[in-house]
Design a protein around this motif. Structure first.
Motif, short mmCIF file in Angstrom:
data_model
loop_
_atom_site.label_atom_id
_atom_site.label_comp_id
_atom_site.label_asym_id
_atom_site.label_seq_id
_atom_site.Cartn_x
_atom_site.Cartn_y
_atom_site.Cartn_z
N THR B 399 13.73 -4.84 -10.48
CA THR B 399 14.94 -4.24 -10.04
C THR B 399 14.38 -3.12 -9.18
OG1 THR B 399 14.71 -2.62 -11.51
CG2 THR B 399 15.94 -4.60 -12.27
N PRO B 400 15.24 -2.76 -8.06
CA PRO B 400 15.09 -1.46 -7.14
C PRO B 400 14.41 -0.48 -8.06
CG PRO B 400 17.14 -2.35 -6.63
CD PRO B 400 16.63 -3.15 -7.93
N LYS B 401 15.13 -0.04 -9.31
CA LYS B 401 14.65 1.06 -9.95
C LYS B 401 13.20 0.91 -10.38
CE LYS B 401 17.72 3.70 -13.00
NZ LYS B 401 18.70 3.55 -14.16
N GLU B 402 12.96 -0.05 -10.61
CA GLU B 402 11.57 -0.45 -11.18
C GLU B 402 10.40 -0.12 -10.15
OE1 GLU B 402 11.60 -4.12 -14.04
OE2 GLU B 402 9.55 -3.83 -13.99
N ILE B 403 10.70 -0.76 -9.01
CA ILE B 403 9.93 -0.51 -7.80
C ILE B 403 9.78 1.06 -7.60
CG2 ILE B 403 9.83 -0.98 -5.36
CD1 ILE B 403 10.75 -3.70 -5.72
N LEU B 404 10.94 1.84 -7.59
CA LEU B 404 10.85 3.20 -7.43
C LEU B 404 10.00 3.79 -8.17
CD1 LEU B 404 14.45 4.40 -6.57
CD2 LEU B 404 12.48 4.48 -5.01
N ASP B 475 -4.15 -2.54 8.54
CA ASP B 475 -4.93 -1.81 7.61
C ASP B 475 -5.17 -2.42 6.14
OD1 ASP B 475 -5.95 0.26 6.25
OD2 ASP B 475 -4.54 1.86 6.86
N LYS B 476 -6.26 -2.53 6.10
CA LYS B 476 -6.72 -3.23 4.86
C LYS B 476 -6.10 -2.31 3.42
CE LYS B 476 -9.02 -6.99 5.53
NZ LYS B 476 -8.76 -8.06 4.88
N ASN B 477 -6.30 -1.07 3.79
CA ASN B 477 -6.14 -0.01 2.82
C ASN B 477 -4.96 -0.21 2.25
OD1 ASN B 477 -8.24 1.01 2.45
ND2 ASN B 477 -8.17 2.80 3.93
N ILE B 478 -3.76 -0.29 3.27
CA ILE B 478 -2.49 -0.56 2.85
C ILE B 478 -2.02 -1.69 2.20
CG2 ILE B 478 0.01 -0.69 3.73
CD1 ILE B 478 -0.44 1.75 4.66
N GLU B 479 -2.84 -2.97 2.75
CA GLU B 479 -2.72 -4.08 2.13
C GLU B 479 -3.13 -4.04 0.40
OE1 GLU B 479 -4.86 -7.35 3.48
OE2 GLU B 479 -4.31 -8.74 2.13
N GLN B 480 -4.19 -3.62 0.60
CA GLN B 480 -4.69 -3.16 -0.79
C GLN B 480 -3.74 -2.45 -2.11
OE1 GLN B 480 -7.56 -4.98 -1.44
NE2 GLN B 480 -7.50 -4.42 -3.86
N GLU B 481 -3.37 -1.45 -1.37
CA GLU B 481 -2.29 -0.49 -2.18
C GLU B 481 -1.00 -1.23 -2.69
OE1 GLU B 481 -3.48 3.57 0.13
OE2 GLU B 481 -1.31 2.97 0.08
N ILE B 482 -0.56 -2.15 -1.68
CA ILE B 482 0.53 -2.89 -2.02
C ILE B 482 0.34 -3.98 -2.84
CG2 ILE B 482 2.35 -4.59 -0.70
CD1 ILE B 482 2.68 -2.26 0.70
N ASN B 483 -0.87 -4.73 -2.72
CA ASN B 483 -1.28 -5.52 -3.82
C ASN B 483 -1.33 -4.99 -5.06
OD1 ASN B 483 -1.25 -7.79 -2.20
ND2 ASN B 483 -3.36 -7.69 -1.66
N MET B 484 -1.94 -3.55 -5.34
CA MET B 484 -2.08 -3.02 -6.65
C MET B 484 -0.59 -2.93 -7.09
SD MET B 484 -5.34 -1.29 -5.75
CE MET B 484 -5.55 0.03 -7.07
N ILE B 485 0.13 -2.39 -6.37
CA ILE B 485 1.60 -2.05 -6.76
C ILE B 485 2.04 -3.06 -7.43
CG2 ILE B 485 3.66 -1.19 -6.02
CD1 ILE B 485 2.39 0.60 -4.11
N LYS B 486 2.01 -4.25 -6.68
CA LYS B 486 2.48 -5.53 -7.02
C LYS B 486 2.05 -6.03 -8.28
CE LYS B 486 3.79 -7.87 -2.26
NZ LYS B 486 3.16 -8.76 -1.53
N GLN B 487 0.78 -5.81 -8.44
CA GLN B 487 0.22 -6.26 -9.66
C GLN B 487 0.63 -5.49 -11.01
OE1 GLN B 487 -3.97 -5.67 -10.18
NE2 GLN B 487 -4.59 -7.38 -8.87
N ARG B 488 1.07 -4.15 -10.47
CA ARG B 488 1.63 -3.26 -11.86
C ARG B 488 3.34 -3.83 -12.05
NH1 ARG B 488 -0.15 3.09 -10.98
NH2 ARG B 488 -2.31 2.68 -10.56
#
Lengths: 376, 492
Positions: B399-404, B475-488
Motif C-alpha cells: 500500500t502507499p502507506k507501507e511504501i511511505l 547511478d548504480k547507487n540509486i538502483e541499489q537503494e531502490i532494490n533494497m527498499i523493495k526487498q524490505r
C-alpha cells in the motif's frame, strides 16, 4: 583502624603488590588491596588466588583494624601525593580515609573480612638464596619459557633444589630453546647440608615475573615448599604462589655433551652483528644464518629478505672443528646472549638440524642456552 | 566463569552409615551450600573440591589450593559441617587438604595428547609440522563434517563450471571467473562478484576454487565466508594465536571469501582482513570476493577496503532472464533424468523470476508431485502445488502507506517530513523515491501520489518519477537503494 606512615613506604609497597591483581568480575574484592594492622606494622596484601603477596611497612599505629580498597584508585592516588606523612583511617570498615596536610581522599572499600585469607605454610623453610642471584637466574631463563599453556608443565620456570650440592637450578624452555642457570643456595638456618631432601617444583610464569619485580634489595630470600605451594620470604615481603602440577621434561638429555664445531668469540661482537642482521631477516621467520669459516677464523652472519634486502657480516672467532652452517631465529639468539655476562661466549654447533649451545667462556657462570636451529 | 563444579571421584566405595558414595554425598552438600552463597562465591571457592576420604570419625575434603583451604576452614566451615550433618545424620570432624590430584584433574586431560618421551622437538620437526597441523585442525574444526566438503579447502565439489548455466545475467561474471582460473592472481585481482540472493554467487565462487584445484596441483585454495573469518579471528584472539591465524591465511594462493557484506561494522576484523588482503595482493595471490551489493553500498565498510575491492574487477549477477531460467530448469531435469513437459517448465520459469534457488525449489516440488502420481500431472495441479509455496511468487500487494513508511525508515526521516511542505535536500530525494515506487509498484495515478505526499501537484509526481527512472539507469547507487527498499517491502 588508625595509623600514619610515610608516602614513600606506602607507595613502594602498593606498586610492588598491585601488579598481580587481575580483574575479576566474580569476586570484586580481588581487585582490592587489603590494608591491615599487623603487630606494630601495616600489612598490605593482594592476591589473585594463584599468587598472594604480603608487604609489611613501618607505621605508627593508633588503633588496630583493617579495610580493603580498590587497588587502582589507591595506588594512583598515593603515587601523586608528596613524600610526607600520611594519615590512614577507616570509617566503619566501609570507607578508607587518607589524609595529608594538604589533601584528603575518601575511597569506598569493602570489609576486610571479605578478603581471601592468604595461606600460611606450616612447613619449615628449605633454604635461602641471594635475592640478586635468584633475580638474575629468573631473568635469564624466563625468556625461554613457553608463552602458551598448551603444555602446562613447560609454561613455568623449573626450580630444582639440590640440597646435597647446595645448588638451585633454574630452567625455562618452550621446547625450541632452553635456558639453564645454576646458583648457589644455603640450607635454612639451623639445618646442616644434606639434611633436607632435594626437591623440584614448577613455578608459574606470572609468579616468576612478580618475583623479579620484588626481588630488589640485596638481601636473601627464604624458600619454603609445601604441597602445591611455595613461599618466598624476603625482608618485609612474603610471596606465596601455587605451583604447576606435572612432571618437568627430562631436559638434561637434549643438552648436547659434545660439539662438532666449537666457536669462541666476543659476546658483544656477536650480539652486534645479530642485531644488524636482524634488520634484514624475514619479519615472520626472523631467520639468519651463522656459518663458520675455520680456515680464516671467521664466523659469517647472513640475513636476507625479499622485501628489504640482504646483509652479510664477519666476526673474528676461534674455531675448532668442521665448517657448519645453521639457521636461527635472531630473537632467540639475542635473548640467549643476554644471559651471558662474560666478555667471551662459546657457541657449540652440531649441524643444521641439531641443537646448538651458547654459554659463557667462563664455566663458573653456570649458564647454558640451548637452541634448536630452524630447518628451512 | 565455568559454573560447573567438577567433582572427581576419589573413592567410590560405599560407606556404611549413609547409602551415599563420596561423590554423591559431596554433590548433596554442595547443593545445599549453593543456596546459601552467591554464585560467584560458590564457584570461586567450591570449584574442584571433593571428598577425598571418609570414615567413622572424619571426613577429608580435598581442595585445589591454599587459598581455598584457608577460606573453607575459616569462613565456610560451619556451612559444610551443617550440610554434612544433614546429609549423613552424623557429626564428624572435617579436615581439609590440598590435593594435587583434585587440582590436576582440571587440566590433566588437556595435557594428555600425544606424549613425547622427553617433551622436546626432535631435530626441528616441531617447526615444520606444528603450524601445518594447527592450520588443518583449525580448518576442519570449523566445518560440520559434511561428507563431501573438502576439509582443507572448504569447497563443495558439487559446484563446478560444468553445471553452471550461463545467461545474459551472469555472462560477465562467468567469463571473468574462467579467466581467473587460467591466470591466477594476474588478470583480475581482486575479483568482486555481487548480486542478489540465490542467483549463483556461491556457485561461481566455489566453481573457481574447484577448477583451480583441478588445474594446478600445488596451489592452496581456501573458501570461507566473512562470518566464519570473523569468528575464527575472534577465537584466535582469545587463544592468543593471531599470528598463526594470519600466517595461515598468508600462505593461501587463492582466497575465496563469500558474503563479504557481513564484515560491515566489525572494525577489528576489517583491519585484519585488510592486512591479509594486502599481503596476498602484494604476492600476486588471487582473491575472489562476493557480496549482495557493490562495495560502495556496503554500510560501514572502511574506505580503504572499498577502494581495494574496486581496484580489481567487479562483475554483477542480475536476475536471470526467461531463457536462462528455462535453461537452468532443463539442466536440472536432465541431471535427474526426468521427463517433464515443456509446458510445465515454461510455467515454472514464467512464474518464478527472482531467485534461482526458489526456481530449484519449485522444480523439486513439481518433481515430487510427479513421483507420487505420475499420470495425473497437469498444468492445473502444478499451479496448485506452486501457489501455496512461497508468497513471493505472487507479489504481495503493498500500500502507499507501507511504501511511505519503509522509504522514511530507509532514509532515516519521518513520514511527516516526506509529506511536509519543505524542500530540504535530505527529504527531497526520499520523497521522489517514494513517488517513484508508488507509481512502479502499485501503479498509482500521478494525482493520487501527489495527494498522498502532502497535496502536491500531479506534475511534481510526474517529474519525480521521471527523475528517479533516469537516475536508476545512470547511478548504480540509486538502483541499489531502490532494490533494497523493495526487498524490505516484500521480504517481511
Amino acid at each position: 583502624m588508625k595509623l600514619s606512615c610515610t608516602q614513600e613506604n606506602l607507595n613502594r609497597a602498593l606498586t610492588a603488590v598491585e601488579k598481580i591483581i587481575t580483574k575479576s568480575a566474580a569476586l570484586p574484592v580481588l581487585s582490592n588491596v587489603l590494608l591491615e594492622v599487623d603487630g606494630g606494622r601495616l600489612k598490605i596484601s593482594t592476591t589473585n588466588l594463584e599468587v598472594g603477596i604480603n608487604y609489611w611497612i613501618g607505621a605508627k599505629i593508633e588503633q588496630a583494624g583493617g579495610i580493603t580498597a580498590p587497588a587502582r584508585v589507591l595506588t594512583s592516588f598515593v603515587t601523586k601525593l608528596p613524600n610526607a606523612k600520611i594519615n590512614i583511617e577507616d570509617s566503619q570498615n566501609k570507607t578508607l580515609i587518607i589524609k595529608t596536610n594538604e589533601a584528603t581522599a575518601n575511597i569506598k572499600g569493602l570489609d576486610a573480612k571479605e578478603f581471601p585469607i592468604i595461606p600460611q605454610l606450616k612447613e619449615s623453610a628449605l633454604c635461602e638464596v641471594k635475592n640478586i642471584d635468584l633475580k638474575n637466574a629468573l631473568l635469564s631463563t624466563i625468556i625461554a619459557v613457553a608463552q602458551n599453556e598448551i603444555r602446562p608443565e613447560i609454561s613455568g620456570v623449573f626450580l630444582s633444589f639440590d640440597m646435597a650440592k647446595n645448588t638451585l637450578t633454574v630452567v625455562g624452555t618452550d621446547s625450541f630453546r632452553l635456558a639453564e642457570k645454576i646458583i648457589s643456595l644455603t640450607p635454612a638456618s639451623g639445618e646442616k647440608t644434606g639434611e633436607q631432601e632435594s626437591a623440584s617444583v614448577i613455578l608459574p610464569k606470572n609468579t616468576a615475573n612478580e618475583l623479579i619485580r620484588i626481588l630488589d634489595n640485596a638481601d636473601r630470600a627464604r624458600v619454603t615448599l609445601s604441597v602445591n605451594q611455595v613461599l618466598f620470604e624476603m625482608d618485609g615481603i612474603n610471596l606465596i604462589s601455587r605451583l604447576i602440577d606435572g612432571k618437568y621434561p627430562d631436559y638434561k638429555q637434549i643438552i648436547p655433551s659434545a660439539f662438532k664445531t666449537k666457536v669462541l668469540l666476543e659476546t658483544k661482537a656477536l650480539a652486534n652483528s645479530i642485531k644488524m642482521a636482524s634488520l634484514f631477516s624475514d619479519a615472520r621467520l626472523m631467520n639468519l644464518s651463522l656459518k663458520t669459516n675455520a680456515a680464516e677464523s671467521l664466523i659469517e652472519v647472513r640475513a636476507e629478505s625479499g622485501e628489504i634486502g640482504s646483509h652479510h657480516s664477519k666476526i673474528k672467532a676461534n674455531i675448532e672443528g668442521e665448517d657448519i652452517e645453521a639457521v636461527f631465529k635472531h630473537k632467540d639468539l639475542l635473548e640467549g646472549l643476554a644471559g651471558v655476562s662474560d666478555e667471551k661466549v662459546v657457541l657449540g654447533l652440531n649441524g643444521a638440524s641439531s641443537p646448538a649451545v651458547l654459554k659463557p667462556a667462563n664455566e663458573k657462570s653456570n649458564y647454558l642456552y640451548v637452541i634448536l636451529p630452524l630447518t628451512v | 566463569m565455568d559454573t560447573k563444579i567438577s567433582n572427581p571421584v576419589r573413592d567410590k566405595s560405599l560407606c556404611g552409615d549413609s547409602g551415599l558414595n563420596n561423590q554423591d554425598l559431596w554433590q548433596t552438600v554442595l547443593g545445599q551450600i549453593e543456596l546459601l552463597l552467591s554464585k560467584a562465591n560458590f564457584t570461586t571457592w567450591f570449584k574442584n573440591t571433593a571428598i577425598v576420604s571418609r570414615d567413622k570419625n572424619e571426613v577429608v575434603i580435598g581442595v585445589p589450593n591454599g587459598f581455598t583451604k584457608e577460606w573453607l576452614e575459616n569462613k565456610y566451615h560451619k556451612f559444610i559441617v551443617k550440610s554434612l550433618e544433614e546429609a549423613t545424620g552424623e557429626t564428624k570432624i572435617i579436615k581439609y587438604i590440598i590435593s594435587a590430584a583434585v587440582r590436576s584433574n582440571n587440566f590433566a586431560k588437556k595435557a594428555e595428547g600425544p606424549k613425547n618421551t622427553n617433551g622436546f622437538a626432535g631435530k626441528g620437526k616441531e617447526w615444520a609440522s606444528a603450524p601445518v597441523d594447527l592450520a588443518r585442525n583449525a580448518i576442519s574444526n570449523g566445518v560440520v563434517s559434511a561428507a563431501n566438503i573438502n576439509l582443507e579447502t572448504n569447497l563443495n565439489p558439487r559446484y563446478t563450471f560444468d553445471n553452471f548455466i550461463v545467461g545474459g545475467n551472469n555472462e560477465l561474471a562467468h567469463a571473468a571467473s574462467m579467466s581467473i582460473t587460467k591466470n591466477l592472481g594476474t588478470n583480475y585481482n581482486p575479483f568482486f562478484i555481487y548480486g542478489g540472493v540465490g542467483l549463483g554467487k556461491t556457485h561461481l565462487l566455489q566453481a573457481v576454487g574447484n577448477r583451480v584445484l583441478e588445474i594446478y596441483n600445488n596451489k592452496k585454495v581456501y573458501y570461507t565466508t566473512s562470518e566464519k573469518f570473523a569468528s575464527e579471528l575472534i577465537s584466535s584472539i582469545s587463544d592468543k594465536k593471531v599470528e598463526k591465524f594470519k600466517s595461515r591465511y598468508q600462505q593461501i594462493d587463492l582466497l575465496v571469501i563469500d558474503d563479504i557484506q557481513f564484515l560491515a561494522g566489525k572494525e577489528k576484523t576489517q583491519e585484519e582482513f585488510f592486512h591479509i588482503f594486502n599481503a596476498l595482493y602484494q604476492k600476486n595471490k588471487q582473491i575472489v570476493i562476493s557480496s549482495d551489493r557493490p562495495p560502495k553500498a556496503i554500510p560501514t565498510l572502511e574506505e580503504r577496503l572499498i577502494s581495494r575491492f574496486e581496484g580489481g574487477m567487479i562483475a554483477d549477477i542480475t536476475l536471470p532472464d526467461f531463457e536462462t531460467r528455462m535453461a537452468i530448469l532443463k539442466a536440472k531435469v536432465g541431471e535427474k533424468n526426468l521427463n517433464i513437459s515443456n509446458e510445465i517448465l515454461t510455467y515454472i520459469a514464467t512464474h518464478i523470476q527472482k531467485n534461482v534457488r526458489e526456481l530449484e525449489g519449485a522444480l523439486n516440488r513439481v518433481i515430487a508431485l510427479i513421483e507420487f502420481n505420475p499420470k495425473t500431472v497437469t498444468i492445473k495441479s502444478v499451479q496448485g502445488v506452486l501457489s501455496d509455496m512461497a508468497p513471493s511468487f505472487y507479489r504481495r500487494a503493498t500500500t502507499p502507506k507501507e511504501i511511505l513508511k519503509i522509504v522514511a525508515d530507509f532514509y532515516n526521516t519521518g513520514v511527516d517530513d516526506l509529506c511536509a511542505k519543505n524542500r530540504r535536500r535530505e527529504v527531497v530525494k526520499p520523497r521522489q523515491v517514494a513517488m517513484f515506487l508508488m507509481r512502479v509498484e502499485i501503479n498509482s495515478s500521478f494525482p493520487s501520489i501527489g495527494e498522498i505526499l502532502g497535496n502536491r501537484d500531479h506534475t511534481t509526481a510526474m517529474h519525480a518519477f521521471q527523475k528517479i527512472q533516469r537516475a536508476v539507469v545512470e547511478d548504480k547507487n540509486i538502483e541499489q537503494e531502490i532494490n533494497m527498499i523493495k526487498q524490505r517491502l516484500y521480504n517481511k
